[in-house]
Design an enzyme around this catalytic site. Structure first.
Site, PDB file in Angstrom:
ATOM      1  N   SER A 257       0.875  -1.171   0.000  1.00  0.00           N
ATOM      2  CA  SER A 257       0.000   0.000   0.000  1.00  0.00           C
ATOM      3  C   SER A 257       0.910   1.219   0.000  1.00  0.00           C
ATOM      4  CB  SER A 257      -0.886   0.027   1.241  1.00  0.00           C
ATOM      5  OG  SER A 257      -0.142   0.423   2.391  1.00  0.00           O
ATOM      6  N   ASP A 258       0.393   2.375  -0.401  1.00  0.00           N
ATOM      7  CA  ASP A 258       1.147   3.598  -0.183  1.00  0.00           C
ATOM      8  C   ASP A 258       0.976   3.989   1.290  1.00  0.00           C
ATOM      9  OD1 ASP A 258       2.681   5.890  -0.600  1.00  0.00           O
ATOM     10  OD2 ASP A 258       1.753   6.287  -2.537  1.00  0.00           O
ATOM     11  N   TYR A 259       1.637   5.049   1.687  1.00  0.00           N
ATOM     12  CA  TYR A 259       1.711   5.471   3.085  1.00  0.00           C
ATOM     13  C   TYR A 259       0.318   5.706   3.667  1.00  0.00           C
ATOM     14  CZ  TYR A 259       3.906   8.002   7.024  1.00  0.00           C
ATOM     15  OH  TYR A 259       4.352   8.415   8.262  1.00  0.00           O
TER      16      TYR A 259
END
Length: 760
Positions: free
Chosen positions: A295-297
């Protein structure tokens, strides 16, 4: 389909971009497979969720440009690692801290599974290379491979195994701040650079100490956010998604990338982080991706704010079922996955598949056999910021600059007595050399423009430096002093543009122009009547006006990194020849965005013959670029001549050869990038007015010429048609061989097939 890497690299581009990942890219020894199987059989649900959790590194604390969410101190993080609740740490560097963390994972946790160390090494660790958009202006993927290899050598010496790069989003709206991280507006150029950067980061052997895993991002279509608004929504057709935004990922995966990152944005109403059609059906089913997905941040947690998940628990469920394997920083997977499995909301088999993907990648880079790979103190002392890397940074910076305009004022006389006024906020500035996402670099190690000029000027006393104004605000008497200096000089170098915090993530802009204080400075200096050379500093295409646009010469210098000043001085004084080409179109006005060269013609296209009322144009400007994609001048002159096609009939399963001669008609050596474009005249889906298909860089001495050759086949003419199938259709095609996306030598050919043509 199984092809060796050399075959992949020499395949026609259209075929190359759609190939599945070579199976051998993920080939593991039998003992590694058995080891992973054994581990999974013995892992608790909590330990499985731990392998799927990536947290900020507190052993090597660093404050990167991310929201400070869920940051744990070293003591607490150490406790989580001991319990097997962490599989990856990110954005900390340093061997000593890395060894401390790895010691805990290997020696103190129940199963001894080593940690993966990741970081945002986007365009350099300590040696900072040009921002990716700037380097794309070289139109030389091999240069990007070399700089990525140097970054990998430094990053692995500092204790990293993986970088969250390259960004391969095709970006067509210059208002979007993250344009600076990619390779621009064109799918072909972006795809070539994506593959080159993956090969550079990873090298030829993933188990080597200096191999750095690549993570192409953001899957998918982040570059298409509406109005260029960061984290915004994307509403596009399947055809556009697959034809424009997916191919660079296919290129990166075919080059061997084993991880990718899901995008922040939604696509057609579904956030990418929770989009099973995207992350499972397309990515794994159609594209054959065998690695794992980050996932991104905190993007999984953000599913709640999207209005797609009811709460954090639901967000974790949606993300893992969609195909996210590793959650970054939110902590949702370790917090909720065990109970989600126990409750039956998530099958344990889904978790096992994700963990297997992660452990396979750890095995592929040799972490189980050598948990301390890339944690060598001797390498940390010897492989970072080396003279060789600085020399490469200077070369890359020099080749990234684009000469947009030159009315005979450049190059400057290398032994002359001309008085030079260096005016503008970036003349002696070191704080804005690197650009965004270069936070590991040492600001005091960069070379500013003034230092670079003094190093090559026979008499540095002839250089006068006046700041004139700040980046955004005027300064007292700034313009008056600048005008005085300009009048006393023989030539003015105007160092203006964006500060590095005006580009990058969360830096979307509604107006992509020179800030007002700097524009006022430029206009006043221009009125002094002396020749002006504009040195633009920027991370996107800009709309230029008045004293900037009308300068006698303009150089697009982007953010060039550690060797900024030396590279600019080399070009100004003719020690190097400018050879860069624009990877993005410079519009006339901000309001033209999104603007890109391979747009559709519309039913009422603007023509060159006047009568443009009721045409596809704005009332204030026509639908063209001030400086088009592919544009870039040299200090010498090149001509293209004698365009020939081996046949005007392209048979379905054959190819035609396109040749032309490029000649240096000037009095200096130089390099030109020959660009081949095509257009499908009539198709079952309307086609762009031009599409880049091939590039070749040619370096010639004065009077020298070279024959350039390109081969085109049916696969180069494919597009996404009905049913999301890649097709090519028989009929007439235009072809141009030129020095930019405008003009060039023109020819036509016809694609023939056995079946009847649908083109009337």
């Amino acid at each position: 389909m199984s092809l060796d890497r050399r075959s992949l690299l020499t395949a026609s581009l259209a075929a190359f971009l759609t190939l599945p990942i070579p199976r051998r890219a993920f080939a593991l020894a039998a003992n590694d497979v058995a080891r992973v199987d054994d581990l999974i059989s013995r892992m608790t649900l909590e330990e499985k969720a731990g392998q799927m959790t990536c947290l900020a590194d507190s052993f090597r604390p660093f404050n990167p440009p991310n929201p400070q969410v869920g940051i744990q101190d070293e003591k607490r993080l150490a406790g989580e690692i001991r319990k097997g609740r962490v599989g990856c740490l990110f954005n900390g560097i340093g061997v000593a801290g890395g060894r401390r963390a790895q010691d805990i994972a290997v020696k103190d946790s129940r199963l001894g599974i080593p940690l993966l160390f990741a970081g945002d090494v986007i365009h350099g660790l300590k040696t900072i290379f040009p921002v990716p958009l700037g380097e794309a202006a070289s139109f030389d993927p091999e240069l990007a491979r070399r700089t990525s290899r140097a970054m990998a050598v430094e990053a692995t010496a500092a204790g990293l195994h993986l970088t969250f790069a390259p960004m391969v989003d095709v970006a067509r709206d210059q208002r979007w701040g993250r344009v600076v991280e990619g390779a621009g507006e064109d799918v072909t150029l972006t795809s070539l650079f994506a593959a080159a950067r993956v090969r550079g980061f990873q090298g030829g052997d993933l188990r080597r100490d200096d191999s750095l895993l690549a993570c192409p991002k953001h899957f998918a279509a982040y570059g298409a956010v509406a109005a260029g608004l960061e984290y915004g929504n994307v509403d596009i057709s399947d055809e556009t998604l697959r034809e424009t935004h997916i191919p660079p990922f296919g290129s990166a995966f075919a080059a061997g990338a084993l991880t990718t990152m899901a995008a922040f944005n939604e696509i057609n109403g579904v956030p990418a982080t929770a989009d099973r059609e995207l992350l499972t059906d397309l990515l794994r089913g159609e594209m054959g991706f065998r690695g794992f997905v980050f996932s991104d941040y905190t993007a999984d947690e953000e599913l709640v704010a999207h209005g797609f998940a009811q709460d954090d628990r639901d967000a974790a469920r949606l993300a893992v079922l969609a195909g996210v394997d590793m959650s970054m920083q939110s902590g949702l997977f370790i917090k909720y996955l065990p109970d989600l499995v126990k409750s039956g909301a998530v099958p344990e088999g889904t978790i096992d598949v994700a963990v297997r993907r992660i452990l396979y990648v750890k095995a592929a880079i040799g972490l189980f056999d050598n948990p301390y790979r890339s944690l060598d103190e001797a390498a940390e002392k010897s492989r970072i910021a080396t003279p060789g890397h600085r020399a490469l940074a200077r070369e890359s910076a020099t080749r990234s600059v684009v000469l947009l305009k030159n009315e005979g004022v450049l190059p400057l006389a290398p032994t002359g007595r001309q008085k030079i006024a260096l005016i503008g906020p970036f003349g002696e500035d070191r704080a804005n050399l690197y650009g965004p996402w270069a936070f590991y670099g040492d600001p005091d190690k960069g070379v500013d423009i003034a230092t670079g000029l003094r190093a090559v000027m026979p008499d540095p006393s002839l250089l006068t430096i006046v700041r004139g104004c700040g980046v955004r605000k005027p300064i007292d008497d700034g313009i008056a002093k600048a005008v005085e200096a300009a009048k006393a000089a023989d030539i003015v170098l105007l160092a203006i543009g964006e500060s590095q915090d005006m580009s990058g993530e969360a830096q979307s802009r509604t107006v992509i122009e020179i800030p007002a204080a700097q524009q006022a400075l430029a206009d006043a200096v221009a009125a002094a009547g002396k020749p002006v050379v504009v040195l633009l500093r920027h991370g996107r295409a800009l709309a230029l006006h008045d004293g900037v646009a009308n300068a006698q010469a303009i150089l697009a210098t982007w953010f060039l990194g550690s060797e900024t000043g030396h590279a600019i001085a080399d070009l100004l004084f003719g020690r190097a020849d400018p050879s860069g080409k624009l990877p993005v179109s410079f519009p006339w006005e901000s309001g033209q965005e999104p603007f890109f060269y391979d747009r559709k013609s519309t039913g009422r296209p603007v023509t060159d013959n006047g009568g443009n009322e009721y045409k596809a144009r704005y009332a204030t400007t026509d639908n063209s670029a001030r400086f088009p994609f592919g544009h870039g001048l040299s200090y010498t002159q090149f001509v293209l001549e004698d365009l020939k096609l081996s046949d005007t009939a392209l048979r379905w399963d054959r190819a035609i050869e396109v040749t032309a001669r490029v000649r240096n008609t000037g009095d200096r050596p130089g390099s030109e990038v020959v660009q081949l474009y095509t257009r499908d005249r009539v198709a079952s889906r309307t086609r762009p007015i031009r599409e880049l298909k091939r590039i070749e860089r040619v370096t010639l001495s004065p009077g020298q010429s070279k024959l350039v050759r390109f081969s085109l086949s049916r696969t180069d003419l494919e597009f996404v048609g009905s049913g999301n199938k890649r097709i090519a259709e028989p009929g007439l095609f235009d072809l141009w061989l030129g020095q930019s996306s405008q003009g060039g030598l023109h020819a036509q050919f016809t694609l023939y097939a056995e079946q009847p043509s649908r083109k009337g």
